[in-house]
Design a protein around this motif. Structure first.
Motif: not given
Length: 505
Positions: A360-361, A387, A390, A392-393
């Motif tokens: 995750n982030v 990232m 994927d 994800l920000r």
């Protein structure tokens, strides 16, 4: 239920069944002697009366056998069972079926239904039921439904308030309870403390706990756990440990939740040693820690710079048969990151992916930070790109670490590119730290004009340069031998304005 002595209409019976009853009645004195309870029940049947609930369900002391529960009791038990199994809708259907069978729901019926709703997150519906059935207004309005609430009723309603963080309503219910002369118990106070804690009223939660003790109520594992959880929110780990010891001194055995709350309080204060001690005590007391407890202890170790104990706990967790989740992996990566063990942090990141756990982030950010602190700008930049691939920000923290690594690697132009990328993202708007990092990168690489341009961009976007930004700019100018310009900016820093000749990069 009709009181003893009031006639009730007997159910219709077949002629054969009636004859058999007569035969059995004549035979009974010849085969056995009636116990006192049996005699009362025999007389009730003879006069066609319905016994009070307490007597009809009492235990026959002579035989030691308990009478069959009444139908309403069976239905109430079913409502309770369904609620515990997560089937709140089925529980409500059973409640409706009570009236369909020609019976009247009791206080226990509604208490069980409210509990079923509260257990399953339907706290609004539970409070609505409380208002429609038990509120003083409704009881005055509809005499037929004048069910007086008891301790269980109020405790359940306060628990519903706790689920929704409605601490003020919970306190109002408590005061209404007192006004009606209904005594609160440990469960009432546990729910009230939790309501205050979840509503952000931690100090009031302690007031409620102290009020409980002032009333001479020792408390139970739930009240103490709620109080320890309040300590966690305050970061008061010492008070949390004192409450845990007080529990034990009063003969109350802490459960998993109590230990978990105490360990979390230690974790927030970066107190690794007490957290490790509590974990060892749990093991000695045969209380199996869950993944949340293990992760909290690892986090405490990581914050204290103790990566080796964190790694041992991670392995112990796996040996206990627990599968690490993304939080556990991220916590261990953070422990390595804080200790400067960037290669170990990357190794755990790769193990997480191999195990099929999607980063995750937080996991990405910690891995980026580990590489950035070690000057591994290529790795940190590569992780940032992965990232984004994927879906994800990255937030400002992740960008800042990469820009810092680029700065130390002499990649000032790439840092400016990332700054521009951040300005185009809603979730990752640059902060003061971002601007200072980019300005420093430009100054360290002889790009004083670019440094001035960064500050100009800030003003164009309506962001007033802070003292930190001005000082970073002055340092960058000095690093590029622009002493005169640096002095000019220093003199005008109180009403800071950039020279007109500066242009954005």
């Amino acid at each position: 239920w009709q009181p003893l002595g009031h006639a009730a209409s007997p159910p219709a019976a077949s002629t054969a069944a009636s004859s058999m009853t007569k035969v059995m009645t004549r035979m009974a004195p010849l085969t056995c002697s009636f116990s006192p309870l049996a005699k009362v029940q025999h007389r009730a049947r003879k006069h066609r009366c319905v016994l009070p609930l307490q007597l009809s369900q009492a235990k026959d002391e002579s035989t030691g056998m308990r009478k069959k529960p009444s139908r309403i009791s069976e239905l109430n038990s079913e409502i309770s069972r369904l609620g515990k199994d997560g089937q709140w809708e089925a529980a409500l259907e059973v409640l409706k079926s009570i009236e369909k069978e020609g019976l009247t729901p009791t206080r226990v019926s509604y208490n069980a239904a409210m509990s079923a709703l509260t257990r399953n997150g339907r706290w609004r519906e539970a409070l609505s039921m409380f208002d429609s059935v038990f509120s003083q207004t409704e009881r005055n309005k509809v005499a037929a439904r004048s069910l007086r609430p008891d301790t269980v009723t109020f405790s359940t309603a306060i628990s519903a308030c706790a689920k929704g963080g409605e601490w003020q309503r919970a306190m109002n219910m408590y005061h209404e309870m007192e006004a009606q002369g209904i005594e609160p118990n440990e469960f009432t106070f546990a729910a009230l403390i939790t309501a205050c804690e979840k509503g952000g009223q931690v100090s009031k939660a302690f007031e409620v706990f102290e009020r409980m003790q002032a009333r001479g109520i020792v408390g139970n594992v739930y009240t103490f756990t709620a109080a320890i959880s309040s300590c966690e929110k305050l970061g008061d780990w010492q008070r949390a440990l004192k409450l845990l010891e007080e529990m034990i001194a009063k003969g109350i055995q802490p459960n998993l939740q109590a230990y978990s709350a105490a360990i979390s309080a230690c974790e927030k204060a970066a107190e690794a040693r007490p957290a490790l001690g509590l974990l060892e005590r749990m093991t000695n007391e045969k209380i199996k820690p869950d993944i949340i407890v293990y992760s909290a202890v690892m986090a405490a170790c990581g914050k204290a710079g103790l990566w080796e104990p964190a790694a041992r706990i991670f392995q112990k967790m796996k040996r206990e048969g627990l599968t690490p989740d993304v939080v556990a992996y991220s916590t261990l990566i953070q422990a390595y990151q804080r200790a400067g063990e960037w290669s170990r942090a990357l190794e755990v990141f790769q193990l997480m992916e191999k195990a099929g756990v999607r980063p995750n982030v937080i996991a990405y950010t910690e891995a980026i930070a580990a590489c950035a602190k070690a000057g591994e700008w290529r790795r940190s930049l590569g992780l940032l790109e992965r990232m984004k691939a994927d879906k994800l920000r990255p937030d400002a923290v992740a960008y800042n670490f990469v820009i810092s690594a680029l700065s130390r690697g002499g990649q000032w132009d790439a840092g400016l590119t990332l700054l521009q990328e951040m300005l185009e993202e809603d979730e990752a708007q640059p902060n003061i730290s971002t601007y200072c990092t980019v300005i420093k990168a430009c100054g360290d690489n002889g790009q004083w004009e670019k440094a001035l341009g960064v500050v100009t961009n800030m003003e164009c976007k309506g962001i007033e340069p802070t003292a930190e930004v001005v000082n970073a700019l002055i340092s960058a100018l000095q690093a590029c031998n622009q002493e005169e310009l640096a002095l000019q900016i220093r003199q005008e820093s109180k009403n800071f304005k950039l020279p007109k000749k500066t242009k954005p990069p």
